[in-house]
Design a protein around this motif. Structure first.
Motif, mmCIF file in Angstrom:
data_model
loop_
_atom_site.group_PDB
_atom_site.id
_atom_site.type_symbol
_atom_site.label_atom_id
_atom_site.label_comp_id
_atom_site.label_asym_id
_atom_site.label_seq_id
_atom_site.Cartn_x
_atom_site.Cartn_y
_atom_site.Cartn_z
ATOM 1 N N CYS A 1 32.045 15.015 -3.508
ATOM 2 C CA CYS A 1 32.412 13.919 -2.887
ATOM 3 C C CYS A 1 32.473 12.319 -3.661
ATOM 4 C CB CYS A 1 31.557 13.550 -1.680
ATOM 5 S SG CYS A 1 31.744 14.716 -0.282
ATOM 6 N N GLU A 2 33.096 11.440 -3.446
ATOM 7 C CA GLU A 2 32.940 10.289 -4.084
ATOM 8 C C GLU A 2 33.760 9.284 -3.249
ATOM 9 O OE1 GLU A 2 35.019 10.533 -7.980
ATOM 10 O OE2 GLU A 2 36.969 10.704 -7.056
ATOM 11 N N ASP A 3 33.353 7.974 -3.212
ATOM 12 C CA ASP A 3 33.883 6.911 -2.407
ATOM 13 C C ASP A 3 33.840 7.256 -1.050
ATOM 14 O OD1 ASP A 3 34.246 5.412 -4.822
ATOM 15 O OD2 ASP A 3 36.294 6.043 -4.867
ATOM 16 N N CYS A 4 32.781 7.733 -0.473
ATOM 17 C CA CYS A 4 32.493 8.247 1.062
ATOM 18 C C CYS A 4 33.549 9.085 1.365
ATOM 19 C CB CYS A 4 32.359 6.873 1.744
ATOM 20 S SG CYS A 4 31.062 5.944 1.328
ATOM 21 N N ASN A 5 33.964 10.171 0.653
ATOM 22 C CA ASN A 5 34.909 11.124 1.196
ATOM 23 C C ASN A 5 34.891 12.180 0.131
ATOM 24 O OD1 ASN A 5 37.229 12.046 2.233
ATOM 25 N ND2 ASN A 5 38.333 10.315 2.280
ATOM 26 N N ILE A 6 35.446 13.275 0.685
ATOM 27 C CA ILE A 6 35.652 14.334 -0.074
ATOM 28 C C ILE A 6 36.836 14.272 -1.059
ATOM 29 C CG2 ILE A 6 36.336 16.951 -0.172
ATOM 30 C CD1 ILE A 6 35.595 17.273 2.728
ATOM 31 N N ALA A 7 36.366 14.623 -2.444
ATOM 32 C CA ALA A 7 37.120 14.157 -3.682
ATOM 33 C C ALA A 7 38.219 15.354 -3.819
ATOM 34 C CB ALA A 7 36.254 13.808 -4.984
ATOM 35 N N PRO A 8 39.448 14.870 -4.242
ATOM 36 C CA PRO A 8 40.386 15.708 -4.762
ATOM 37 C C PRO A 8 40.108 16.494 -5.947
ATOM 38 C CG PRO A 8 40.909 13.627 -5.489
ATOM 39 C CD PRO A 8 39.790 13.641 -4.462
ATOM 40 N N VAL A 9 40.740 17.475 -6.266
ATOM 41 C CA VAL A 9 40.436 18.011 -7.413
ATOM 42 C C VAL A 9 41.349 17.237 -8.508
ATOM 43 C CG1 VAL A 9 41.150 20.213 -9.179
ATOM 44 C CG2 VAL A 9 40.413 20.517 -6.763
ATOM 45 N N ASP B 1 43.008 15.537 -11.422
ATOM 46 C CA ASP B 1 44.169 15.551 -12.229
ATOM 47 C C ASP B 1 44.089 14.692 -13.610
ATOM 48 O OD1 ASP B 1 46.722 15.622 -13.452
ATOM 49 O OD2 ASP B 1 47.888 14.935 -11.941
ATOM 50 N N PRO B 2 43.669 15.326 -14.927
ATOM 51 C CA PRO B 2 43.653 14.314 -15.884
ATOM 52 C C PRO B 2 44.766 13.444 -16.324
ATOM 53 C CG PRO B 2 42.815 16.768 -16.244
ATOM 54 C CD PRO B 2 43.788 16.700 -15.023
ATOM 55 N N ALA B 3 45.796 13.722 -16.223
ATOM 56 C CA ALA B 3 47.011 13.092 -16.320
ATOM 57 C C ALA B 3 46.944 11.666 -15.327
ATOM 58 C CB ALA B 3 48.331 13.581 -16.047
ATOM 59 N N SER B 4 46.101 11.834 -14.151
ATOM 60 C CA SER B 4 46.212 10.667 -13.240
ATOM 61 C C SER B 4 44.770 9.664 -13.261
ATOM 62 C CB SER B 4 46.458 11.134 -11.848
ATOM 63 O OG SER B 4 47.559 11.711 -11.845
ATOM 64 N N GLY B 5 44.034 9.910 -14.345
ATOM 65 C CA GLY B 5 42.723 9.384 -14.618
ATOM 66 C C GLY B 5 41.568 10.131 -14.292
ATOM 67 N N ARG B 6 40.448 9.532 -14.005
ATOM 68 C CA ARG B 6 39.252 10.399 -13.787
ATOM 69 C C ARG B 6 38.718 10.534 -12.282
ATOM 70 N NH1 ARG B 6 34.165 8.599 -16.982
ATOM 71 N NH2 ARG B 6 33.632 10.664 -16.586
ATOM 72 N N LYS B 7 39.519 10.207 -11.380
ATOM 73 C CA LYS B 7 38.902 10.510 -10.234
ATOM 74 C C LYS B 7 39.036 11.899 -9.566
ATOM 75 C CE LYS B 7 40.060 8.865 -5.128
ATOM 76 N NZ LYS B 7 38.548 8.130 -4.946
ATOM 77 N N GLY B 8 38.140 12.407 -8.757
ATOM 78 C CA GLY B 8 38.078 13.719 -8.347
ATOM 79 C C GLY B 8 37.182 14.504 -9.230
ATOM 80 N N VAL B 9 37.032 15.949 -8.859
ATOM 81 C CA VAL B 9 36.185 16.862 -9.544
ATOM 82 C C VAL B 9 36.849 17.846 -10.293
ATOM 83 C CG1 VAL B 9 36.356 18.386 -7.361
ATOM 84 C CG2 VAL B 9 34.532 18.490 -8.975
ATOM 85 N N ALA B 10 36.238 18.028 -11.567
ATOM 86 C CA ALA B 10 36.899 18.871 -12.654
ATOM 87 C C ALA B 10 37.039 20.174 -11.987
ATOM 88 C CB ALA B 10 36.217 18.843 -13.715
ATOM 89 N N GLN B 11 38.106 21.206 -12.276
ATOM 90 C CA GLN B 11 38.215 22.419 -11.805
ATOM 91 C C GLN B 11 36.974 23.421 -12.058
ATOM 92 O OE1 GLN B 11 42.105 24.202 -12.616
ATOM 93 N NE2 GLN B 11 43.113 22.788 -11.711
ATOM 94 N N TRP B 12 36.449 23.068 -13.267
ATOM 95 C CA TRP B 12 35.302 23.895 -13.730
ATOM 96 C C TRP B 12 33.896 23.389 -12.798
ATOM 97 C CZ3 TRP B 12 36.816 20.833 -17.977
ATOM 98 C CH2 TRP B 12 36.189 19.583 -18.289
ATOM 99 N N ALA B 13 33.893 22.605 -12.217
ATOM 100 C CA ALA B 13 32.892 22.262 -11.155
ATOM 101 C C ALA B 13 32.885 22.446 -9.576
ATOM 102 C CB ALA B 13 32.499 20.820 -11.443
ATOM 103 N N ALA B 14 34.289 23.188 -9.440
ATOM 104 C CA ALA B 14 34.757 23.387 -8.271
ATOM 105 C C ALA B 14 34.969 24.933 -8.064
ATOM 106 C CB ALA B 14 35.562 22.483 -7.616
#
Length: 321
Positions: free
Chosen positions: A278-286, A288-301
């Motif tokens: 989670c991040e920012d008080c929500n479940i994070a999306p996977v 997408d490196p092209a869209s920045g750093r928000k979310g969890v890397a596929q290797w961590a999920a």
């Protein structure tokens, strides 16, 4: 790969604070344990849980320092424990289990970042040993009282730093590859996320749910091993030398940084869910490196990598649920 990482319609966001997410939460009669609960994000977390009525135990390597930091906060006690010392963890867990009080919340907040190469008594690299193996042993040791709660949550503070590196299962301890303090940190934070995924798979039928999270980019004592040049490279200070606050960019206050962990620990929106980052008080999306750093890397999920890490952790620590 199917994923659990599906954001919710959360009423909170990156700017939400610990007080915001804890409004209306009643933890009276509940027991919580917060590692690192006497400084930085951990201190805010401890205070917030106590204010909601919980009894909080803070394990600490430096008991006197912890007691001084927590002085005046009623409902909290400090007990000795060192995440780098398996015998210390075992003694702490035995003491808690013998007391018999069900454990509703275990918040694994303690950690080290970008430290020089140090190894524990078993030869394991210190960031992996502290951030992951110590908390793995702690959670397993507290298993009887977590089960006794009937409904419990285990929350592990990871970091967006997990995007630096996955786990090199062929050389976790840097015995052959050159030591890189940031790669070691990223690996340990990936381990925090995978641990939550594997733990939840084992515990959900017992009512125990596990979560991991990114709190935000906050300058705390966690950065004690960084040089001034390294800190400046993070661009966290304005022209007046004051720390920038821009939660939408991840630059948060301590109160904002503690919010996501507390949300993971208490939000009814997460009832029936678990194993998510989670991040920012929500479940994070996977991510997408092209869209920045928000979310969890596929290797961590990745559930398969989570299971592989669990097996290694059992082998290295000699403990299991």
């Amino acid at each position: 790969m199917t994923t659990l990482q599906q954001p919710l319609p959360s009423p909170f966001n990156a700017a939400s604070t610990a007080d915001d997410v804890m409004t209306g939460i009643n933890l009276s009669g509940r027991l919580a344990i917060v590692t690192g609960g006497y400084s930085g994000l951990g201190l805010i977390t401890t205070r917030s849980l106590v204010n909601a009525g919980a009894q909080v135990i803070v394990p600490a390597r430096d008991v006197e320092r912890a007691q001084a930091a927590l002085a005046g906060i009623k409902g909290v006690s400090v007990q000795p424990m060192d995440l780098m010392a398996p015998a210390s963890i075992r003694t702490f867990c035995e003491r808690i289990v013998q007391q018999g009080q069900p454990l509703s919340l275990l918040i694994n907040c303690a950690g080290v970042m970008a430290s020089p190469l140090v190894r524990d008594a078993d030869g394991h690299e210190s960031q992996f040993a502290t951030n992951h193996l110590g908390h793995f042993s702690l959670t397993c040791g507290l298993w009887p009282v977590l089960k006794a709660a009937g409904s419990a949550r285990v929350v592990s503070v990871s970091s967006r730093g997990h995007q630096i590196a996955g786990i090199d299962f062929d050389d976790i301890d840097f015995n052959r590859r050159p030591y890189d303090k940031w790669v070691a940190y990223g690996q340990s934070k990936t381990a925090n996320a995978l641990f939550a995924l594997a733990l939840d798979a084992r515990s959900r039928d017992l009512g125990i749910r596990a979560f991991s999270l990114h709190p935000g980019q906050i300058l705390t004592d966690l950065g004690r091993h960084l040089s001034r040049a390294e800190i400046d490279a993070f661009d966290v200070f304005d022209e007046n030398g004051q720390q920038k606050i821009a939660p939408e960019l991840g630059l948060k206050t301590l109160e904002q940084g503690a919010a996501t962990g507390l949300w993971c620990a208490t939000s009814s929106l997460l009832d029936g869910k678990g194993g998510v980052y989670c991040e920012d008080c929500n479940i994070a999306p996977v991510n997408d490196p092209a869209s920045g750093r928000k979310g969890v890397a596929q290797w961590a999920a990745d559930p398969e990598l989570a299971e592989r890490l669990w097996r290694v952790s059992e082998q290295w620590t000699g403990v299991t649920l």
